[in-house]
Enzyme design. Sequence first.
Site, PDB file in Angstrom:
ATOM      1  CG  ASP A  13     -43.917  59.512 112.096  1.00  0.00           C
ATOM      2  OD1 ASP A  13     -43.442  58.633 111.339  1.00  0.00           O
ATOM      3  OD2 ASP A  13     -43.880  59.420 113.337  1.00  0.00           O
ATOM      4  CD  GLU A  22     -36.741  48.871 113.654  1.00  0.00           C
ATOM      5  OE1 GLU A  22     -36.743  48.111 114.649  1.00  0.00           O
ATOM      6  OE2 GLU A  22     -37.280  49.991 113.659  1.00  0.00           O
TER       7      GLU A  22
HETATM    8  C1  UGA Z   1     -40.563  53.650 115.751  1.00  0.00           C
HETATM    9  C2  UGA Z   1     -40.040  53.148 114.413  1.00  0.00           C
HETATM   10  O1  UGA Z   1     -39.477  54.244 113.690  1.00  0.00           O
HETATM   11  C3  UGA Z   1     -41.202  52.545 113.634  1.00  0.00           C
HETATM   12  O2  UGA Z   1     -40.754  52.146 112.368  1.00  0.00           O
HETATM   13  C4  UGA Z   1     -41.750  51.365 114.421  1.00  0.00           C
HETATM   14  O3  UGA Z   1     -42.865  50.798 113.764  1.00  0.00           O
HETATM   15  C5  UGA Z   1     -42.218  51.877 115.784  1.00  0.00           C
HETATM   16  O4  UGA Z   1     -41.157  52.562 116.454  1.00  0.00           O
HETATM   17  C6  UGA Z   1     -42.734  50.737 116.673  1.00  0.00           C
HETATM   18  O5  UGA Z   1     -42.659  50.903 117.888  1.00  0.00           O
HETATM   19  O6  UGA Z   1     -43.214  49.744 116.166  1.00  0.00           O
HETATM   20  P1  UGA Z   1     -42.439  55.599 116.149  1.00  0.00           P
HETATM   21  O7  UGA Z   1     -42.223  56.981 115.693  1.00  0.00           O
HETATM   22  O8  UGA Z   1     -42.377  55.310 117.607  1.00  0.00           O
HETATM   23  O9  UGA Z   1     -41.446  54.673 115.361  1.00  0.00           O
HETATM   24  O10 UGA Z   1     -43.831  54.982 115.565  1.00  0.00           O
HETATM   25  P2  UGA Z   1     -44.981  55.686 114.741  1.00  0.00           P
HETATM   26  O11 UGA Z   1     -44.407  56.686 113.806  1.00  0.00           O
HETATM   27  O12 UGA Z   1     -46.042  56.115 115.682  1.00  0.00           O
HETATM   28  O13 UGA Z   1     -45.540  54.448 113.891  1.00  0.00           O
HETATM   29  C7  UGA Z   1     -44.800  53.886 112.821  1.00  0.00           C
HETATM   30  C8  UGA Z   1     -45.674  53.767 111.575  1.00  0.00           C
HETATM   31  O14 UGA Z   1     -46.774  52.924 111.859  1.00  0.00           O
HETATM   32  C9  UGA Z   1     -46.249  55.096 111.101  1.00  0.00           C
HETATM   33  O15 UGA Z   1     -46.221  55.147 109.688  1.00  0.00           O
HETATM   34  C10 UGA Z   1     -47.665  55.075 111.616  1.00  0.00           C
HETATM   35  O16 UGA Z   1     -48.589  55.796 110.812  1.00  0.00           O
HETATM   36  C11 UGA Z   1     -47.993  53.575 111.618  1.00  0.00           C
HETATM   37  N1  UGA Z   1     -48.953  53.180 112.669  1.00  0.00           N
HETATM   38  C12 UGA Z   1     -48.761  53.553 113.957  1.00  0.00           C
HETATM   39  C13 UGA Z   1     -50.041  52.409 112.336  1.00  0.00           C
HETATM   40  O17 UGA Z   1     -50.233  52.053 111.158  1.00  0.00           O
HETATM   41  N2  UGA Z   1     -50.927  52.029 113.318  1.00  0.00           N
HETATM   42  C14 UGA Z   1     -50.776  52.412 114.626  1.00  0.00           C
HETATM   43  O18 UGA Z   1     -51.623  52.052 115.481  1.00  0.00           O
HETATM   44  C15 UGA Z   1     -49.653  53.188 114.943  1.00  0.00           C
HETATM   45 MN    MN Z   2     -42.641  57.735 113.783  1.00  0.00          MN
END
Ligand code: UGA
Ligand code: MN
Length: 324
Positions: A188, A274
């Site tokens: 995203d 991280e």
């Molecule tokens: C923040 C950080 O930028 C992420 O790198 C980190 O993984 C995340 O927090 C975290 O809390 O672990 P955020 O925008 O809150 O990011 O998280 P998302 O963008 O919703 O998820 C990060 C990535 O994991 C995305 O590529 C998303 O597609 C993937 N994801 C998310 C999954 O594969 N499974 C899930 O259930 C949720």
């Molecule tokens: Mn994100």
Amino acid sequence: MKSVLFSRFFILLPWILIVIIMLDVDTRRPAPPLTPRPYSSPYAGGRGGARTPLRRGTPGRNTEPRNESRPPQPPPEPLLPTIYAITPTYSRPVQKAELTRLANTLRQVAQLHWILVEDAAARSELVSRLLARAGLPSTHLHVPTPRRYKRPGLPRATEQRNAGLAWLRQRHRHGRAQPGVLFFADDDNTYSLELFQEMRTTRKVSVWPVGLVGGRRYERPLVENGKVVGWYTGWRADRPFAIDMAGFAVSLQVILSNPKAVFKRRGSQPGMQESDFLKQITTVEELEPKANNCTKVLVWHTRTEKVNLANEPKYRLDTVNIEV
Ligand code: UGA
Ligand code: MN
């Protein structure tokens, strides 16, 4: 009468010949190629955008004889380090839109291998089709997040990033690793093409600012005399590496020489993934600042708004099934 006909014929003859010759020349021109040429990006990392042919100069049966009067060929350009982008992704209404946008960015980067890891028990048709048409080298993996970890407040995509790491280590288990750089590209975020130029020269672990994150317009490593000395952040400044997942890259060599470095579930909090990972492979003093000593934002932690599906019917009302 006969002589009039003859003279007309001889006047017209040269013109007829000219028209025939011109038509013939025109049809001999090579037809334009049906398939578009591969796009050469202006950001192709110092190669002037031109893609190097796989093999060059080896005289084969069909190659024309060497013309000695031709200027000598330039020496082969040095191998670009491959950028491996690991993207965790999960099924939701905006998934295809996010992945389409990301593919459109990554396709323009030379020598990039996209490792897409689905958070799912199996590879989905949607992602498989999208990858097949994405137009870049890729690997499609999947691993489901255990149900107990799918809760708000817990770190996301731990298992998926580890699956990507395992694939990378497995692929390079033999021999000396080709030059390579690993980057975690969430589906995203928004990535400038310049970011890939910057990370390509990572020797061990490189870092740079990330926009729209940590409750501020940006977060960034603070740099003095070319070294990281601290962090500009509005959120948990006590983190050993106060940096988002999108703010660093690691050389393949470092990944291979630290085979146990993985993302951890136990004891890991959101926002600490991280730091927990980087602690295993590097130190703050060792970090290589990129993006003009960490003063340029080349990646943004954008988050897509949850879509409004309030009027979506419970059962299919349309006559066709449409993938969105
Ligand atoms: C923040 C950080 O930028 C992420 O790198 C980190 O993984 C995340 O927090 C975290 O809390 O672990 P955020 O925008 O809150 O990011 O998280 P998302 O963008 O919703 O998820 C990060 C990535 O994991 C995305 O590529 C998303 O597609 C993937 N994801 C998310 C999954 O594969 N499974 C899930 O259930 C949720
Ligand atoms: Mn994100």
